[in-house]
Design an enzyme around this catalytic site. Structure first.
Site, PDB file in Angstrom:
ATOM      1  N   SER A  11      78.601  52.186 -70.104  1.00  0.00           N
ATOM      2  CA  SER A  11      78.086  51.710 -68.819  1.00  0.00           C
ATOM      3  C   SER A  11      77.345  52.811 -68.064  1.00  0.00           C
ATOM      4  O   SER A  11      77.257  52.779 -66.845  1.00  0.00           O
ATOM      5  CB  SER A  11      79.248  51.200 -67.965  1.00  0.00           C
ATOM      6  N   GLY A  12      76.822  53.798 -68.823  1.00  0.00           N
ATOM      7  CA  GLY A  12      76.012  54.844 -68.199  1.00  0.00           C
ATOM      8  C   GLY A  12      74.590  54.344 -67.975  1.00  0.00           C
ATOM      9  O   GLY A  12      74.322  53.131 -68.035  1.00  0.00           O
ATOM     10  N   TRP A  14      71.675  54.576 -69.689  1.00  0.00           N
ATOM     11  CA  TRP A  14      70.986  53.859 -70.779  1.00  0.00           C
ATOM     12  C   TRP A  14      71.728  52.571 -71.120  1.00  0.00           C
ATOM     13  O   TRP A  14      71.123  51.526 -71.368  1.00  0.00           O
ATOM     14  CB  TRP A  14      70.832  54.773 -71.979  1.00  0.00           C
ATOM     15  N   LYS A 123      73.051  58.919 -78.948  1.00  0.00           N
ATOM     16  CA  LYS A 123      72.348  60.007 -79.638  1.00  0.00           C
ATOM     17  C   LYS A 123      73.295  61.194 -79.775  1.00  0.00           C
ATOM     18  O   LYS A 123      73.711  61.763 -78.765  1.00  0.00           O
ATOM     19  CB  LYS A 123      71.074  60.377 -78.869  1.00  0.00           C
ATOM     20  N   LYS A 207      66.591  65.852 -81.223  1.00  0.00           N
ATOM     21  CA  LYS A 207      65.598  66.126 -80.163  1.00  0.00           C
ATOM     22  C   LYS A 207      66.271  66.649 -78.901  1.00  0.00           C
ATOM     23  O   LYS A 207      65.640  67.322 -78.088  1.00  0.00           O
ATOM     24  CB  LYS A 207      64.714  64.900 -79.894  1.00  0.00           C
ATOM     25  N   ARG A 271      67.067  64.564 -69.171  1.00  0.00           N
ATOM     26  CA  ARG A 271      68.114  65.273 -68.424  1.00  0.00           C
ATOM     27  C   ARG A 271      68.430  66.626 -69.058  1.00  0.00           C
ATOM     28  O   ARG A 271      68.750  67.589 -68.358  1.00  0.00           O
ATOM     29  CB  ARG A 271      69.380  64.412 -68.377  1.00  0.00           C
ATOM     30  N   ASN A 272      68.350  66.698 -70.390  1.00  0.00           N
ATOM     31  CA  ASN A 272      68.591  67.988 -71.052  1.00  0.00           C
ATOM     32  C   ASN A 272      67.558  69.016 -70.591  1.00  0.00           C
ATOM     33  O   ASN A 272      67.889  70.168 -70.321  1.00  0.00           O
ATOM     34  CB  ASN A 272      68.523  67.817 -72.578  1.00  0.00           C
TER      35      ASN A 272
HETATM   36  P1  NAD Z   1      75.397  58.521 -68.891  1.00  0.00           P
HETATM   37  O1  NAD Z   1      75.250  59.928 -69.335  1.00  0.00           O
HETATM   38  O2  NAD Z   1      74.440  58.026 -67.856  1.00  0.00           O
HETATM   39  O3  NAD Z   1      76.841  58.239 -68.308  1.00  0.00           O
HETATM   40  C1  NAD Z   1      78.025  58.797 -68.796  1.00  0.00           C
HETATM   41  C2  NAD Z   1      78.940  57.664 -69.206  1.00  0.00           C
HETATM   42  O4  NAD Z   1      80.111  58.208 -69.809  1.00  0.00           O
HETATM   43  C3  NAD Z   1      79.423  56.789 -68.034  1.00  0.00           C
HETATM   44  O5  NAD Z   1      79.304  55.432 -68.373  1.00  0.00           O
HETATM   45  C4  NAD Z   1      80.900  57.143 -67.917  1.00  0.00           C
HETATM   46  O6  NAD Z   1      81.671  56.074 -67.463  1.00  0.00           O
HETATM   47  C5  NAD Z   1      81.223  57.456 -69.351  1.00  0.00           C
HETATM   48  N1  NAD Z   1      82.427  58.247 -69.536  1.00  0.00           N
HETATM   49  C6  NAD Z   1      82.869  59.307 -68.820  1.00  0.00           C
HETATM   50  N2  NAD Z   1      84.036  59.757 -69.322  1.00  0.00           N
HETATM   51  C7  NAD Z   1      84.316  58.975 -70.394  1.00  0.00           C
HETATM   52  C8  NAD Z   1      85.379  58.946 -71.332  1.00  0.00           C
HETATM   53  N3  NAD Z   1      86.368  59.833 -71.301  1.00  0.00           N
HETATM   54  N4  NAD Z   1      85.350  57.998 -72.304  1.00  0.00           N
HETATM   55  C9  NAD Z   1      84.335  57.118 -72.378  1.00  0.00           C
HETATM   56  N5  NAD Z   1      83.314  57.085 -71.505  1.00  0.00           N
HETATM   57  C10 NAD Z   1      83.302  58.015 -70.530  1.00  0.00           C
HETATM   58  O7  NAD Z   1      75.349  57.561 -70.192  1.00  0.00           O
HETATM   59  P2  NAD Z   1      74.059  57.005 -70.976  1.00  0.00           P
HETATM   60  O8  NAD Z   1      72.795  57.507 -70.369  1.00  0.00           O
HETATM   61  O9  NAD Z   1      74.199  55.534 -71.121  1.00  0.00           O
HETATM   62  O10 NAD Z   1      74.176  57.735 -72.391  1.00  0.00           O
HETATM   63  C11 NAD Z   1      74.829  57.186 -73.503  1.00  0.00           C
HETATM   64  C12 NAD Z   1      74.089  57.606 -74.757  1.00  0.00           C
HETATM   65  O11 NAD Z   1      72.744  57.109 -74.682  1.00  0.00           O
HETATM   66  C13 NAD Z   1      73.967  59.128 -74.948  1.00  0.00           C
HETATM   67  O12 NAD Z   1      74.184  59.451 -76.315  1.00  0.00           O
HETATM   68  C14 NAD Z   1      72.521  59.425 -74.586  1.00  0.00           C
HETATM   69  O13 NAD Z   1      71.978  60.519 -75.315  1.00  0.00           O
HETATM   70  C15 NAD Z   1      71.830  58.139 -75.014  1.00  0.00           C
HETATM   71  N6  NAD Z   1      70.555  57.870 -74.318  1.00  0.00           N
HETATM   72  C16 NAD Z   1      70.434  58.042 -72.976  1.00  0.00           C
HETATM   73  C17 NAD Z   1      69.212  57.760 -72.357  1.00  0.00           C
HETATM   74  C18 NAD Z   1      68.999  57.918 -70.864  1.00  0.00           C
HETATM   75  O14 NAD Z   1      67.846  57.903 -70.419  1.00  0.00           O
HETATM   76  N7  NAD Z   1      70.043  58.044 -70.070  1.00  0.00           N
HETATM   77  C19 NAD Z   1      68.144  57.283 -73.129  1.00  0.00           C
HETATM   78  C20 NAD Z   1      68.320  57.104 -74.490  1.00  0.00           C
HETATM   79  C21 NAD Z   1      69.534  57.410 -75.089  1.00  0.00           C
HETATM   80  P1  13P Z   2      68.132  62.908 -71.958  1.00  0.00           P
HETATM   81  O1  13P Z   2      69.578  62.675 -72.280  1.00  0.00           O
HETATM   82  O2  13P Z   2      67.696  64.341 -72.154  1.00  0.00           O
HETATM   83  O3  13P Z   2      67.758  62.386 -70.595  1.00  0.00           O
HETATM   84  O4  13P Z   2      67.281  62.061 -73.000  1.00  0.00           O
HETATM   85  C1  13P Z   2      67.135  60.698 -72.811  1.00  0.00           C
HETATM   86  C2  13P Z   2      66.594  60.066 -74.044  1.00  0.00           C
HETATM   87  O5  13P Z   2      67.213  60.138 -75.085  1.00  0.00           O
HETATM   88  C3  13P Z   2      65.297  59.380 -73.926  1.00  0.00           C
HETATM   89  O6  13P Z   2      64.946  58.710 -75.106  1.00  0.00           O
END
Ligand code: NAD
Ligand code: 13P
Length: 356
Positions: A11-12, A14, A123, A207, A271-272
């Protein structure tokens, strides 16, 4: 005719952007698609302004902590119980930060419906004594179900704003990949199918290391030429490392949206990159901060993947005596662990390349 029930595990940012697209599609009632309207979203429960986050999401249809300002859809139901989320699901979407995926999989053993299929949007990878394990492999091994991956240049907020983005579904099982494509595809979100799931997932994982290097370049105040060097060398090492671990990975995957596309997007807008830039500025100004402090301060609960992934990948490189074959990955790892000053992100790469 049976209809497919969908669950989102995560529920983050993405996870919310993805569930919003899926919720738009399940409500469209295209007879060819056959999804039930409601999507259960497992939320790692926490307090938000004195209330349970699940209650806030279900009342407002928004996740104000991780994805503020976006209506997820009234057909998304937040649930604090992961067992309840998957109990009747036919299609399970995993999108939790990679460091939590092993414990999530362990909790779900014996809980998923036989015949369900999964897709991972996460990822990252896990390193075990016997070798690396991709998240899709972890899901498959623990839960005994097929698991595809969805990877691309997919910065969550841009997708929430419905800006054009592309993704691939890397698959082994074509039927399941086609079903997931129907679940995700929107006019602003183009999905294509790629029969190289391992290559796609390796791209999405690696990446995040290169993005840290791009953030260091930005923190040093260097311009686009230097960043392009990091991106180019990063792509070379991403491909070499992926093929060294998994020889069947295809070269053209690195030219797809999951390869160079995601690499460019993340090195400019991720974000990285953001946190590595702030970390580098702090180092350079003589008041160093840790990645953990800056992650908490700048991301407010969202999770960085790059620092963990860099350490995980470095463990593999060290164990196999491959460090000198990956000068950029190794340099970035030494910088973020304080063993080299940030300026080496360019100096060290340049000297290694000239020697090569
Ligand atoms: P996020 O980084 O926005 O949020 C963190 C999440 O982790 C929250 O939902 C939180 O509730 C959860 N969390 C915290 N502690 C936890 C625990 N102990 N156990 C389980 N969950 C816990 O999350 P996101 O952006 O949805 O990222 C998830 C994946 O998607 C990552 O691998 C990221 O690389 C990938 N991703 C992110 C983006 C982006 O733009 N945010 C884009 C593409 C891929
Ligand atoms: P970041 O976690 O660095 O924001 O990357 C998001 C991502 O994977 C976009 O495709």
């Amino acid at each position: 005719l049976a209809r497919y029930r969908v669950a989102m595990i995560g529920s983050g940012a993405w996870a919310c952007a993805a569930v919003r697209m899926m919720a738009q599609n399940t409500l469209a009632h295209d007879p060819a698609d056959n999804f039930t309207d409601e999507i259960k979203m497992w939320v790692y429960e926490e307090e938000y302004e004195g209330r349970k986050l699940t209650e806030v999401i279900n009342e407002t249809h928004e996740n104000p902590k991780y994805f503020p300002g976006f209506d997820l859809g009234s057909n998304v139901r937040a649930v604090p119980s992961i067992d309840e989320a998957v109990a009747d699901a036919d299609l399970i979407v995993f999108c939790a930060p990679h460091q939590f995926m092993h414990s999530i999989c362990k909790q779900l053993i014996g809980k998923v419906k036989p015949g369900a299929s999964a897709i991972s949007l996460t990822k990252g990878m896990r390193v075990r004594p016997e070798g690396p394990q991709l998240i899709s492999q972890m899901v498959r091994r623990n839960l005994g179900i097929d698991c595809a991956v969805l990877m691309g240049a997919n910065i969550a907020t841009d997708i929430g704003r419905e800006q054009l983005s592309e993704a691939v579904i890397g698959y082994d099982n074509l039927d399941s990949a086609e079903r997931f494509k129907k679940l995700f595809e929107r006019p602003y979100f183009r999905v294509s199918l790629l029969p190289d799931p391992v290559g796609a997932e390796m791209c999405g994982t690696l990446k995040n290391i290169v993005a840290l290097g791009a953030g260091v370049v930005d923190g040093l105040g260097l311009g686009p030429n230097s960043k392009a060097t990091i991106i180019r060398q990063g792509l070379v090492e991403m491909r070499a490392f992926s093929k060294a671990l998994y020889p069947s990975v295809r070269d053209d995957t690195f030219l797809d949206c999951c390869g160079v596309g995601d690499l460019v997007a993340t090195c400019y807008g991720g974000r990285n990159r953001l946190v590595a830039e702030a970390w580098t500025r702090a180092q350079m100004s003589g008041t160093p901060r840790t990645f953990e402090e800056l992650e908490a301060e700048l991301l407010r609960g969202q999770k960085l993947q790059g620092v963990l992934t860099s350490n995980e990948v470095q463990e593999i490189l060290r164990a196999r005596c491959w460090e000198s074959n990956y000068p950029l990955f190794t340099t970035i790892n030494r910088i973020i662990n304080g063993h080299l000053p940030p300026k080496f992100v360019v100096d060290y790469v340049v000297s290694e390349l000239m020697r090569g």
